[in-house]
Design a protein around this motif. Sequence first.
Motif, PDB file in Angstrom:
ATOM      1  N   LEU A 143      -3.103  49.017  59.753  1.00  0.00           N
ATOM      2  CA  LEU A 143      -3.501  47.858  58.956  1.00  0.00           C
ATOM      3  C   LEU A 143      -3.544  48.245  57.483  1.00  0.00           C
ATOM      4  O   LEU A 143      -4.211  49.217  57.117  1.00  0.00           O
ATOM      5  N   PRO A 144      -2.843  47.524  56.610  1.00  0.00           N
ATOM      6  CA  PRO A 144      -2.877  47.844  55.168  1.00  0.00           C
ATOM      7  C   PRO A 144      -4.293  47.740  54.622  1.00  0.00           C
ATOM      8  O   PRO A 144      -5.076  46.871  55.038  1.00  0.00           O
ATOM      9  N   SER A 145      -4.629  48.605  53.678  1.00  0.00           N
ATOM     10  CA  SER A 145      -5.988  48.607  53.133  1.00  0.00           C
ATOM     11  C   SER A 145      -6.364  47.289  52.444  1.00  0.00           C
ATOM     12  O   SER A 145      -7.532  46.873  52.567  1.00  0.00           O
ATOM     13  N   PRO A 146      -5.448  46.591  51.736  1.00  0.00           N
ATOM     14  CA  PRO A 146      -5.849  45.286  51.181  1.00  0.00           C
ATOM     15  C   PRO A 146      -6.232  44.276  52.259  1.00  0.00           C
ATOM     16  O   PRO A 146      -7.179  43.500  52.084  1.00  0.00           O
ATOM     17  N   ALA A 147      -5.506  44.280  53.383  1.00  0.00           N
ATOM     18  CA  ALA A 147      -5.830  43.358  54.475  1.00  0.00           C
ATOM     19  C   ALA A 147      -7.168  43.723  55.112  1.00  0.00           C
ATOM     20  O   ALA A 147      -7.961  42.845  55.480  1.00  0.00           O
ATOM     21  N   ALA A 148      -7.437  45.022  55.252  1.00  0.00           N
ATOM     22  CA  ALA A 148      -8.728  45.458  55.793  1.00  0.00           C
ATOM     23  C   ALA A 148      -9.861  45.049  54.857  1.00  0.00           C
ATOM     24  O   ALA A 148     -10.930  44.605  55.305  1.00  0.00           O
ATOM     25  N   ALA A 149      -9.628  45.192  53.552  1.00  0.00           N
ATOM     26  CA  ALA A 149     -10.636  44.785  52.572  1.00  0.00           C
ATOM     27  C   ALA A 149     -10.879  43.281  52.633  1.00  0.00           C
ATOM     28  O   ALA A 149     -12.024  42.820  52.537  1.00  0.00           O
ATOM     29  N   ALA A 150      -9.801  42.510  52.807  1.00  0.00           N
ATOM     30  CA  ALA A 150      -9.939  41.055  52.918  1.00  0.00           C
ATOM     31  C   ALA A 150     -10.700  40.666  54.172  1.00  0.00           C
ATOM     32  O   ALA A 150     -11.471  39.702  54.177  1.00  0.00           O
ATOM     33  N   LEU A 151     -10.520  41.434  55.232  1.00  0.00           N
ATOM     34  CA  LEU A 151     -11.224  41.157  56.490  1.00  0.00           C
ATOM     35  C   LEU A 151     -12.730  41.364  56.325  1.00  0.00           C
ATOM     36  O   LEU A 151     -13.533  40.504  56.701  1.00  0.00           O
ATOM     37  N   VAL A 152     -13.108  42.483  55.710  1.00  0.00           N
ATOM     38  CA  VAL A 152     -14.531  42.801  55.546  1.00  0.00           C
ATOM     39  C   VAL A 152     -15.183  41.892  54.514  1.00  0.00           C
ATOM     40  O   VAL A 152     -16.241  41.303  54.757  1.00  0.00           O
ATOM     41  N   SER A 153     -14.556  41.767  53.349  1.00  0.00           N
ATOM     42  CA  SER A 153     -15.137  40.917  52.301  1.00  0.00           C
ATOM     43  C   SER A 153     -15.063  39.446  52.683  1.00  0.00           C
ATOM     44  O   SER A 153     -15.931  38.654  52.293  1.00  0.00           O
ATOM     45  N   GLY A 154     -14.053  39.063  53.460  1.00  0.00           N
ATOM     46  CA  GLY A 154     -13.953  37.683  53.930  1.00  0.00           C
ATOM     47  C   GLY A 154     -15.105  37.330  54.852  1.00  0.00           C
ATOM     48  O   GLY A 154     -15.630  36.212  54.806  1.00  0.00           O
ATOM     49  N   LEU A 155     -15.516  38.282  55.692  1.00  0.00           N
ATOM     50  CA  LEU A 155     -16.676  38.044  56.562  1.00  0.00           C
ATOM     51  C   LEU A 155     -17.936  37.822  55.726  1.00  0.00           C
ATOM     52  O   LEU A 155     -18.718  36.897  55.995  1.00  0.00           O
ATOM     53  N   VAL A 156     -18.114  38.667  54.710  1.00  0.00           N
ATOM     54  CA  VAL A 156     -19.277  38.516  53.828  1.00  0.00           C
ATOM     55  C   VAL A 156     -19.257  37.145  53.155  1.00  0.00           C
ATOM     56  O   VAL A 156     -20.273  36.435  53.132  1.00  0.00           O
ATOM     57  N   TRP A 157     -18.093  36.765  52.646  1.00  0.00           N
ATOM     58  CA  TRP A 157     -17.965  35.507  51.914  1.00  0.00           C
ATOM     59  C   TRP A 157     -18.235  34.296  52.808  1.00  0.00           C
ATOM     60  O   TRP A 157     -19.014  33.416  52.465  1.00  0.00           O
ATOM     61  N   VAL A 158     -17.608  34.267  53.987  1.00  0.00           N
ATOM     62  CA  VAL A 158     -17.732  33.086  54.848  1.00  0.00           C
ATOM     63  C   VAL A 158     -19.135  32.961  55.430  1.00  0.00           C
ATOM     64  O   VAL A 158     -19.665  31.844  55.570  1.00  0.00           O
TER      65      VAL A 158
END
Length: 255
Positions: A143-158
């Motif tokens: 998994l690319p690191s930007p996508a992993a970052a989006a997954l983690v930060s996306g959870l926080v955001w939502v």
Amino acid sequence: MADYRPRKTLFNPELRRRGIYILPNLFTTAALFSGFYAIVQAMNGKFEVAAVAIFIAMVFDGLDGRVARLTHTQSAFGAEYDSLSDMVSFGAAPALVVYEWALKDLGKLGWIAAFIYCVGAALRLARFNTNIEVVDKRWFQGLPSPAAAALVSGLVWVLIDNEWSGQEARWYACSLTIFAGVTMVTNLRYYSGKNINLRKSVPFIIVVAVALGFALVSSYPPGVLFALFLVYALSGYLLAALDWLSKRKKLAPGE
């Protein structure tokens, strides 16, 4: 006799000073600033702003490589600078944001989960840099690191957008953080999109699809972006399962 041949020093005109391309590195610097800004905002308790900053870093990170290729300004310096920027924006920043928001309430397990994510990002970037010339450009390995970052930060955001506290979400955050960190260092295949040629004409339906995609994201950015990156993260496991089934079918007649 003494050798009076000119030595290769910094003052020797034979050595030309290497310049740095401004345009692509400006985008990389913007991505680095966004990641740093996310860390600062997390330390100030503004976790939603921090999560959004990581997504902005993703936009700049996606642009710097494209701009470098389109303007023929690729360089070894740019590649190294981009990698260091990625480690801050997509390695350290998401780990710190999710730790400060939810994981610190879990004690040792919390910082271990954050470290698993952080070291996963570092290993993922190191492997990418060493394998860049030998892998199929159509696919990412892990998994690319930007996508992993989006997954983690996306959870926080939502979850913040739906009025969840870090205390309530700590186990979900812990599980997803470990999942993202481990998935980055797997050998799963993820579509890279690098075979898309922006200079070629495309069917009109593609333009319509892109417009609809923007409309969908703008309808509810936190939920839609998190769902998209969650699907992307799971797509590697789906491809692996399909490959395994395909191999099983090929071996079946001989069993």
